[in-house]
Scaffold this motif. Structure first.
Motif, mmCIF file in Angstrom:
data_model
loop_
_atom_site.group_PDB
_atom_site.id
_atom_site.type_symbol
_atom_site.label_atom_id
_atom_site.label_comp_id
_atom_site.label_asym_id
_atom_site.label_seq_id
_atom_site.Cartn_x
_atom_site.Cartn_y
_atom_site.Cartn_z
ATOM 1 N N GLU A 6 0.831 -1.193 0.000
ATOM 2 C CA GLU A 6 0.000 0.000 0.000
ATOM 3 C C GLU A 6 0.866 1.243 0.000
ATOM 4 N N VAL A 7 0.272 2.301 -0.523
ATOM 5 C CA VAL A 7 0.943 3.596 -0.553
ATOM 6 C C VAL A 7 -0.030 4.671 -0.068
ATOM 7 N N LYS A 8 0.542 5.678 0.507
ATOM 8 C CA LYS A 8 -0.224 6.840 0.948
ATOM 9 C C LYS A 8 -0.222 7.853 -0.189
ATOM 10 N N ASP A 88 -7.071 10.958 8.583
ATOM 11 C CA ASP A 88 -6.976 12.082 7.635
ATOM 12 C C ASP A 88 -6.012 11.843 6.478
ATOM 13 N N SER A 89 -5.698 10.591 6.184
ATOM 14 C CA SER A 89 -4.849 10.247 5.046
ATOM 15 C C SER A 89 -5.583 9.238 4.172
ATOM 16 N N ILE A 90 -5.189 9.195 2.909
ATOM 17 C CA ILE A 90 -5.777 8.272 1.943
ATOM 18 C C ILE A 90 -4.710 7.266 1.534
ATOM 19 N N PHE A 91 -5.096 5.986 1.520
ATOM 20 C CA PHE A 91 -4.197 4.902 1.156
ATOM 21 C C PHE A 91 -4.804 4.098 0.009
ATOM 22 N N ILE A 92 -3.924 3.568 -0.838
ATOM 23 C CA ILE A 92 -4.323 2.677 -1.925
ATOM 24 C C ILE A 92 -3.472 1.420 -1.757
ATOM 25 N N GLY A 93 -4.113 0.248 -1.781
ATOM 26 C CA GLY A 93 -3.336 -0.959 -1.566
ATOM 27 C C GLY A 93 -4.009 -2.221 -2.052
ATOM 28 N N MET A 94 -3.297 -3.326 -1.843
ATOM 29 C CA MET A 94 -3.778 -4.642 -2.273
ATOM 30 C C MET A 94 -3.110 -5.719 -1.447
ATOM 31 N N LEU A 95 -3.670 -6.911 -1.474
ATOM 32 C CA LEU A 95 -2.971 -8.093 -1.002
ATOM 33 C C LEU A 95 -2.009 -8.504 -2.118
ATOM 34 N N GLU A 117 1.426 -8.896 -9.751
ATOM 35 C CA GLU A 117 1.778 -8.016 -8.635
ATOM 36 C C GLU A 117 2.494 -6.760 -9.125
ATOM 37 N N GLU A 118 3.443 -6.922 -10.021
ATOM 38 C CA GLU A 118 4.176 -5.762 -10.541
ATOM 39 C C GLU A 118 3.256 -4.814 -11.308
ATOM 40 N N ILE A 124 -1.096 1.145 -8.774
ATOM 41 C CA ILE A 124 -1.284 1.800 -7.487
ATOM 42 C C ILE A 124 -0.347 3.000 -7.363
ATOM 43 N N ASP A 125 0.899 2.819 -7.749
ATOM 44 C CA ASP A 125 1.868 3.923 -7.672
ATOM 45 C C ASP A 125 1.453 5.077 -8.577
#
Length: 129
Positions: A6-8, A88-95, A117-118, A124-125
């Motif tokens: 995951e990334v913020k 107050d932050s937004i995250f995007i992610g995955m298993l 995955e890549e 996501i990035d």
């Protein structure tokens, strides 16, 4: 070993969602289904303090290849990507698909899992920036 990637992002929740849909398309994935848990729970009379949205995504060629190799991997399909709000932050992610494949011990699926995955990490990035 971390099961998730995951990334913020500095984007708003809605901006992150729109960017994610766009970036998924750019790497060959389509959104099959999406669920906003906050909205769904509100329909049931429950309040969730934070936004949390799940996207089920798929690259049809990769899915076909995996299912033809080991049909039971369908338990892990489609891939899930989430956008959520926390403190107050937004995250995007995955298993991580590689971690899921490790769980079932099918070494012949490792390369496909790495590719997926890549591609999803790239999406996501891109969405986060």
């Amino acid at each position: 070993m971390d099961l998730k990637y995951e990334v913020k992002t500095n984007k708003t929740f809605d901006q992150a969602i729109n960017s994610l849909k766009n970036s998924l398309s750019r790497v060959g994935f389509g959104v099959l289904w999406e669920l906003n848990f906050k909205d769904k729970l509100k329909e049931k009379g429950l309040d969730l303090a934070h936004n949390f949205k799940i996207f089920e995504v798929c690259n049809p060629k990769k899915a076909k290849e995996v299912l033809e190799t080991y049909l039971e991997v369908g338990y892990f399909l489609p891939c899930k990507v989430v956008v959520y709000e926390k403190e107050d932050s937004i995250f995007i992610g995955m298993l991580k698909p590689t971690m899921l494949m490790d769980m079932i011990g099918k070494a012949d699926l490792t390369n496909i899992a790495k590719e997926v995955e890549e591609e999803l990490k790239k999406a996501i990035d891109m969405a986060a920036n």
